[in-house]
Design an enzyme around this catalytic site. Structure first.
Site, PDB file in Angstrom:
ATOM      1  NE  ARG A 148     -29.435  -4.428  69.522  1.00  0.00           N
ATOM      2  CZ  ARG A 148     -29.628  -3.125  69.264  1.00  0.00           C
ATOM      3  NH1 ARG A 148     -28.891  -2.508  68.356  1.00  0.00           N
ATOM      4  NH2 ARG A 148     -30.552  -2.457  69.906  1.00  0.00           N
ATOM      5  CE1 TYR A 156     -20.804 -22.564  52.343  1.00  0.00           C
ATOM      6  CE2 TYR A 156     -21.135 -20.311  53.117  1.00  0.00           C
ATOM      7  CZ  TYR A 156     -21.559 -21.632  53.025  1.00  0.00           C
ATOM      8  OH  TYR A 156     -22.735 -22.019  53.616  1.00  0.00           O
ATOM      9  CG  ASP A 178     -13.236 -17.839  54.137  1.00  0.00           C
ATOM     10  OD1 ASP A 178     -12.753 -18.523  55.055  1.00  0.00           O
ATOM     11  OD2 ASP A 178     -14.444 -17.859  53.831  1.00  0.00           O
ATOM     12  CE  LYS A 182     -18.495 -24.578  57.895  1.00  0.00           C
ATOM     13  NZ  LYS A 182     -19.129 -23.264  57.928  1.00  0.00           N
TER      14      LYS A 182
END
Length: 403
Positions: A90, A144, A209, A234
């Protein structure tokens, strides 16, 4: 219809990140294609490796507990990546770190921090600013759909003011911690002058973005954006088989983002980090090839009487949006080669109806006001032959009953 395909290789070569090549000579700038293949992998030959290794360890042995404590204290205080061997999954992972190094190189930023999804990445940014008492966000639609919802619903304690680009400066407040834009925007492909937007932000960080454009078409940090967000699911992955998010930014913000990632657990799995690093190596080739096909499909759609309007960005890219005269749901039902599915950026072409799926969560009036109409379709163009794709679209459009 006028469509402009950006000459990505020449643009990058003109101002690429510097990198040394060979020995004994002056440092020279490396092209985007070279960086995509080699960034994050420079040490492999010295390790006797050709492919980047996948480190699946969740924990790492250490007989020096005092040293471990000191490194953990340093991370808690500053968020800097711990020096020496890893501590715990982590806190960081070597495979994921290779992807982060490569993406930062391609975006032209000091650092990058990867997360389990694009929404986890955006959530971390909001949490960082909220923790500083800067909970107000100024944003430009469209974004988005889930990003829009996260801001509008205030799920993380943030408050949003939606503005047109020319209203950014007037909407800033003392507690404004972030300005968020997306260009080209999802799903209308509307473009913003990022440099002008960054000027309007003043000292407030601009988050851009860059999922649709990728660093192949534009690098927002060069235009003044302090944070560059990607749904790495993507184009960066590029094959529809990995989910991830990443923020490219300066090291100061990266340290805070690492602390939030550690505390909230939104870590990227090492296998996903490996797939993303591999995906970056073909990113320029994939984006350029798909963009050429998309530009031709946009041209044909613009001249088709069954299509009311085509949206295609001036910088090019592999995304097309178009509004049909007839029933858009018939197009979705009629495709056979193109896959009717959400997401984008894969090697195969995808099509979806934003008002029904990706932007369904945005209130109808807000959706319409930002240009997301009920007859709008969004297509992610893949690497298939243009004639095969056109034949499929032509047949599907024939079902719409349009003019």
């Amino acid at each position: 219809m006028d469509s402009v395909v950006y000459d990505t290789q020449d643009a990058y070569d003109a101002d690429a990140r510097s990198g040394e090549q060979g020995t004994g000579g002056p440092a020279r700038r490396r092209s985007l294609a070279t960086e995509a293949v080699h960034a994050g992998r420079e040490d492999l030959a010295a390790l006797g490796l050709h492919a980047a290794p996948i480190d699946l360890s969740t924990t790492y042995p250490s007989y020096d507990s005092r040293g471990e404590a000191a490194r953990i204290d340093a991370f808690a205080a500053e968020g800097a990546e711990p020096e020496g061997p890893p501590v715990y999954g982590r806190l960081g992972n070597p495979t994921v770190a290779r992807f982060e190094t490569a993406l930062a190189r391609l975006e032209g930023t000091e650092s990058a921090v990867a997360f389990a999804s694009g929404m986890a990445a955006l959530s971390a940014v909001l949490l960082v600013r909220n923790a500083m008492g800067l909970r107000h966000v100024v944003a430009v639609r469209p974004l988005y759909g889930c990003s829009d919802h996260l801001l509008t619903a205030g799920l993380l304690g943030s408050e949003v003011t939606w503005v047109d680009p020319d209203g950014i400066a007037g909407a800033l407040r003392p507690d404004t911690g972030l300005v968020m834009v997306e260009s080209p925007a999802n799903p209308t492909l509307a473009e913003l002058d990022l440099r002008a937007v960054a000027r309007a932000c003043g000292s407030v960080p601009l988050l851009a973005d860059n999922t649709f454009a990728t660093p192949v078409l534009q690098r927002p940090a060069e235009h003044g954006a302090r944070l560059v967000l990607h749904s790495a699911t993507k184009y960066l992955g590029g094959h529809g088989d990995v989910m991830a998010g990443v923020v490219a930014c300066d090291e100061e913000l990266a340290r805070r983002l690492r602390q939030v990632r550690f505390a909230t657990g939104g870590v990227l799995h090492p296998l996903a980090g490996y797939l993303l690093l591999r995906g970056l190596s073909t990113l320029p080739v994939r984006v350029r090839a798909a963009s050429a096909t998309a530009a031709e499909l946009a041209r044909r759609l613009a001249g088709d009487p069954r299509v009311e309007r085509v949206h295609y960005p001036r910088i090019g890219g592999a995304m097309i949006a178009f509004e049909v005269h007839g029933d858009p749901h018939e197009v979705i039902a009629g495709v056979r080669l193109v896959t009717p599915a959400v997401s984008l950026g894969s090697v195969d072409s995808l099509i979806q109806h934003p008002a029904s799926i990706s932007h369904r969560i945005v209130p109808t009036e807000d959706r319409h006001d930002s240009g997301v109409g009920d007859r709008l379709l969004r297509m992610s163009v893949g690497l298939e032959d243009v004639e095969d794709l056109w034949a499929d679209l032509d047949a599907a459009l024939g079902r719409t009953g349009g003019a």
